[in-house]
Design a protein around this motif. Sequence first.
Motif, PDB file in Angstrom:
ATOM      1  N   ASN A 206       0.805  -1.226   0.000  1.00 43.86           N
ATOM      2  CA  ASN A 206       0.000   0.000   0.000  1.00 43.86           C
ATOM      3  C   ASN A 206       0.838   1.276   0.000  1.00 43.86           C
ATOM      4  O   ASN A 206       0.286   2.372   0.014  1.00 43.86           O
ATOM      5  N   SER A 207       2.158   1.133   0.020  1.00 43.28           N
ATOM      6  CA  SER A 207       2.994   2.337   0.120  1.00 43.28           C
ATOM      7  C   SER A 207       2.821   3.246  -1.092  1.00 43.28           C
ATOM      8  O   SER A 207       2.761   2.786  -2.241  1.00 43.28           O
ATOM      9  N   LEU A 208       2.773   4.548  -0.821  1.00 43.59           N
ATOM     10  CA  LEU A 208       2.670   5.551  -1.891  1.00 43.59           C
ATOM     11  C   LEU A 208       3.883   5.498  -2.811  1.00 43.59           C
ATOM     12  O   LEU A 208       3.820   5.908  -3.972  1.00 43.59           O
ATOM     13  N   ILE A 209       4.978   4.988  -2.285  1.00 40.64           N
ATOM     14  CA  ILE A 209       6.224   4.902  -3.052  1.00 40.64           C
ATOM     15  C   ILE A 209       6.061   3.988  -4.283  1.00 40.64           C
ATOM     16  O   ILE A 209       6.744   4.142  -5.283  1.00 40.64           O
ATOM     17  N   CYS A 223       5.795  11.575   1.720  1.00 42.61           N
ATOM     18  CA  CYS A 223       4.923  10.405   1.928  1.00 42.61           C
ATOM     19  C   CYS A 223       4.809  10.080   3.427  1.00 42.61           C
ATOM     20  O   CYS A 223       3.728   9.744   3.915  1.00 42.61           O
ATOM     21  N   ALA A 224       5.930  10.184   4.138  1.00 44.67           N
ATOM     22  CA  ALA A 224       5.907   9.895   5.580  1.00 44.67           C
ATOM     23  C   ALA A 224       4.969  10.865   6.296  1.00 44.67           C
ATOM     24  O   ALA A 224       4.233  10.480   7.210  1.00 44.67           O
ATOM     25  N   PHE A 235      12.547   6.240   8.066  1.00 42.60           N
ATOM     26  CA  PHE A 235      13.069   7.338   8.901  1.00 42.60           C
ATOM     27  C   PHE A 235      13.245   6.879  10.349  1.00 42.60           C
ATOM     28  O   PHE A 235      14.157   7.343  11.047  1.00 42.60           O
ATOM     29  N   ASP A 236      12.401   5.972  10.787  1.00 43.39           N
ATOM     30  CA  ASP A 236      12.549   5.425  12.137  1.00 43.39           C
ATOM     31  C   ASP A 236      13.872   4.647  12.243  1.00 43.39           C
ATOM     32  O   ASP A 236      14.606   4.785  13.228  1.00 43.39           O
ATOM     33  N   LYS A 266      15.976  18.200   6.439  1.00 41.63           N
ATOM     34  CA  LYS A 266      14.827  18.968   5.909  1.00 41.63           C
ATOM     35  C   LYS A 266      13.524  18.181   6.016  1.00 41.63           C
ATOM     36  O   LYS A 266      12.437  18.748   5.851  1.00 41.63           O
ATOM     37  N   ALA A 267      13.608  16.885   6.285  1.00 41.11           N
ATOM     38  CA  ALA A 267      12.398  16.071   6.504  1.00 41.11           C
ATOM     39  C   ALA A 267      11.687  16.503   7.790  1.00 41.11           C
ATOM     40  O   ALA A 267      10.546  16.118   8.029  1.00 41.11           O
TER      41      ALA A 267
END
Length: 315
Positions: A206-209, A223-224, A235-236, A266-267
Motif C-alpha cells: 500500500n505504500s505511496l512509493i 509520503c511519511a 526514517f525510524d 529537511k524532513a
Amino acid sequence: MAKEYVFGVDLGGTEIKLGLFNLQKGLIEKWSVKTDKRNNGEFVISQIAQETAKKAEEKHIDKNSVLGIGLCVPGPVDKDGLVRGCVNIGWGYKKAAEELQNITGVKCAVLNDADAAGLGEAVYGSGKKYKNIVMATIGTGVGGAVIYNGKVVAGSRGNAGEIGHFKVNINETEKCTCGKCGCLEYYASAVGILRFAKENLKNYNNSLINSFSDFTVKDMAECAQKGDELCLAAFDMAGKYIGLGLSYMAGAFDPDVFVIGGGVSKAGDVILKPIKKYFDLYSFNTESETEVLPAILGNDAGIYGACEYVIHKED
Ligand SMILES: [Zn+2]
C-alpha cells in the motif's frame, strides 16, 4: 589599517561557495563557482585566491583591511592545519592554508567542512544560545562536529566527532564508503534511507512509493508526512542509528544540545522525532535535558563557520 572584512570559503566536490563578511555587519554577499578539479585539484587554491581578489576589487576593499580567509574542505584536517586527503577534490595531503596564504598575502586557516558547519551553527545558528554543541550532518554521507566553548574539537588527526563511521552493526558484511563495514552512515545517510525503502518495498503493497518510478528522500519525507508506513519505517530506522550515535557522543562530550543538519534534516519531525526518541532510549542519564534541534543556516553553515574560524585563529 583596521581589519574589517573576512572571506568564508566552503570547498565542495561540485562547487566552491564563498561569502564576504564584514566584522560588524555580518554576511555582505555570497556567491559560488564550479570547482576546477582538473589535474587532481591542482588549480583549486589559485581559483579561490582569484575569486576573493576579484570580489575585493569589485567592492573597493583594500587588501590591508581583510582580516583573513577561512576555508573548509571535505576531508580531515589535523591540528597543524594539514589537509589529510580530499577524495572529492583529488587532493592527497595538502598544506592548503599555507598555499592560499602565500598567494593572497592574508591570514588563512583551514578546517574540515563538517566542523565548519558545526561552528557556524554554534555561533550564528541554532546553537547560538548554548556553550557546547554536537552537530550531525545527514546528507549523502553523515558527518559530525563537536564545538566546545565556541571552539572546534577536531582531535589530533581531525577525526573527533566522526559520527558517520561509528560502528553500529558489527555483523554487517556490506562495505561502507570508508571501506569498513557496519558504519552508521551506511544505514542513516540519504543513501541508506533510500536503500531501506527499495529493499522493503515488496513488504508494503500500500505504500505511496509504489507509484513512483524513481524517488528521493524528499519524496519519502512527503509520503511519511501523509502517514506512509514504509517511509515512516525508513526514517525510524535512520533515527534509531543516529540516536544511538548521539548517545555515544553524549557519553564522550555531554553537550548542551544536538544540532541536526544536512539534506535529510529537511524532513523535519519525521526524522527529528525518531532521533530524539532513540537518543532518550539509549543514552545514559542525559536524555531529558539534551535537546535535538534542526540546523537553521542550511547551505551557508560552512561559510559562516570558516569565517568564524579564521577570525579567532591565532597567527
Ligand atoms: Zn564507514
